[in-house]
Design a protein around this motif. Sequence first.
Motif, PDB file in Angstrom:
ATOM      1  N   LEU A 205       4.693  10.544   3.526  1.00  0.00           N
ATOM      2  CA  LEU A 205       5.149   9.476   4.592  1.00  0.00           C
ATOM      3  C   LEU A 205       6.778   9.942   5.016  1.00  0.00           C
ATOM      4  O   LEU A 205       6.773   9.631   6.236  1.00  0.00           O
TER       5      LEU A 205
ATOM      6  N   GLU B 162      -1.804   5.782   2.519  1.00  0.00           N
ATOM      7  CA  GLU B 162      -0.471   6.161   3.186  1.00  0.00           C
ATOM      8  C   GLU B 162       0.084   4.860   3.889  1.00  0.00           C
ATOM      9  O   GLU B 162       1.276   4.330   3.486  1.00  0.00           O
ATOM     10  N   TRP B 163      -0.938   4.118   4.566  1.00  0.00           N
ATOM     11  CA  TRP B 163      -0.581   2.884   5.272  1.00  0.00           C
ATOM     12  C   TRP B 163      -0.242   1.793   4.337  1.00  0.00           C
ATOM     13  O   TRP B 163       0.810   1.153   4.561  1.00  0.00           O
ATOM     14  N   GLN B 164      -1.033   2.059   3.133  1.00  0.00           N
ATOM     15  CA  GLN B 164      -0.858   0.823   2.156  1.00  0.00           C
ATOM     16  C   GLN B 164       0.462   0.944   1.480  1.00  0.00           C
ATOM     17  O   GLN B 164       1.153  -0.188   1.240  1.00  0.00           O
TER      18      GLN B 164
ATOM     19  N   LYS C 242      -1.759  -2.569  12.614  1.00  0.00           N
ATOM     20  CA  LYS C 242      -1.721  -1.469  11.762  1.00  0.00           C
ATOM     21  C   LYS C 242      -1.790  -0.211  12.495  1.00  0.00           C
ATOM     22  O   LYS C 242      -2.451   0.905  12.169  1.00  0.00           O
TER      23      LYS C 242
ATOM     24  N   VAL D  47       1.167   2.858  13.782  1.00  0.00           N
ATOM     25  CA  VAL D  47       2.533   3.439  13.574  1.00  0.00           C
ATOM     26  C   VAL D  47       2.553   4.354  14.846  1.00  0.00           C
ATOM     27  O   VAL D  47       1.799   5.349  15.060  1.00  0.00           O
TER      28      VAL D  47
ATOM     29  N   GLU E 121       3.281  -0.183   4.128  1.00  0.00           N
ATOM     30  CA  GLU E 121       3.105  -1.810   4.353  1.00  0.00           C
ATOM     31  C   GLU E 121       3.741  -2.327   3.373  1.00  0.00           C
ATOM     32  O   GLU E 121       4.469  -3.440   3.560  1.00  0.00           O
TER      33      GLU E 121
ATOM     34  N   VAL F 132       6.365   0.153  13.356  1.00  0.00           N
ATOM     35  CA  VAL F 132       5.305  -0.240  12.630  1.00  0.00           C
ATOM     36  C   VAL F 132       4.619  -1.595  12.951  1.00  0.00           C
ATOM     37  O   VAL F 132       5.559  -2.730  12.928  1.00  0.00           O
TER      38      VAL F 132
ATOM     39  N   HIS G 127      -0.663   9.456  12.611  1.00  0.00           N
ATOM     40  CA  HIS G 127      -1.996   9.260  11.843  1.00  0.00           C
ATOM     41  C   HIS G 127      -1.676   9.106  10.521  1.00  0.00           C
ATOM     42  O   HIS G 127      -0.568  10.215  10.017  1.00  0.00           O
ATOM     43  N   LEU G 128      -2.012   7.990   9.879  1.00  0.00           N
ATOM     44  CA  LEU G 128      -1.635   7.943   8.552  1.00  0.00           C
ATOM     45  C   LEU G 128      -3.180   7.641   7.683  1.00  0.00           C
ATOM     46  O   LEU G 128      -3.971   7.044   8.244  1.00  0.00           O
TER      47      LEU G 128
END
Length: 245
Positions: free
Chosen positions: A199, A156-158, A140, A142, A161, A135, A151-152
């Motif tokens: 995730l 999902e990224w938030q 930003k 992955v 993170e 990550v 692909h997020l």
Amino acid sequence: MKILVADDDAQILRALRITLRARGYQVVVATDGVEAIAQAAAHKPDLYLIDLGMPRLDGIGLITSLRGWTQAPILVVSGRTGSGDKVDALDAGADDYVTKPFDLDELLARLRALARRSAGPRADEPVVTFGGVTVDLALKVVTRAGAGAVHLTPTEWQVLEILVRHPGRLVTREQILTEIWGTQHATSSGYLRLYLSQLRKKLEPDPAAPRHLLTEAGMGYRFVPDGGLDPARGRDPGDVAAGTA
């Protein structure tokens, strides 16, 4: 900062244009989704305020189109209050969601928060690895060993993170919900069950028995990096199985 406001309600459009300009923002307006795409292409806004119920092209279609070529933050401002509408908008690529009627101070605070998130990457941002996953918090991005980029969705990224920035620590459901969706959704744990499940499918070697994205029963979630807390021994007494969301 340049903001595009897309809404078919002339009164709201006028009020937002006046308010935002008074606070130093450049404002571009559109009354439907097709016009919004044309304005976006012409003006390259730094941030978007988008209604969902617009003619010609609705908000979901507009968000999907924008995400094909821009990662600028998108804040949905809509009268639709159903959780399904919110999840659809966030999954399409929106970064935040505010329901009408809205509190102006809260709306401005959401805009400031999105602007901070979209600022350029810091050189000191770490790269986090676990279970063959990398990550990169600065870029930003992955990646997963043997599979390349993962692909997020923006949401999902938030969630990811927030967790990886607190390795080994319990992060409560309320903390995550408040940071991503605001205080009005601090008890909407269904959001997190959905995103943690997604995730785990994308990042855990065995999503049914996760070792890195763990649930702490009745409290929240914990990220366990490689060589960190042993999920079989190190969680608090009374925790349910790690795979439970």
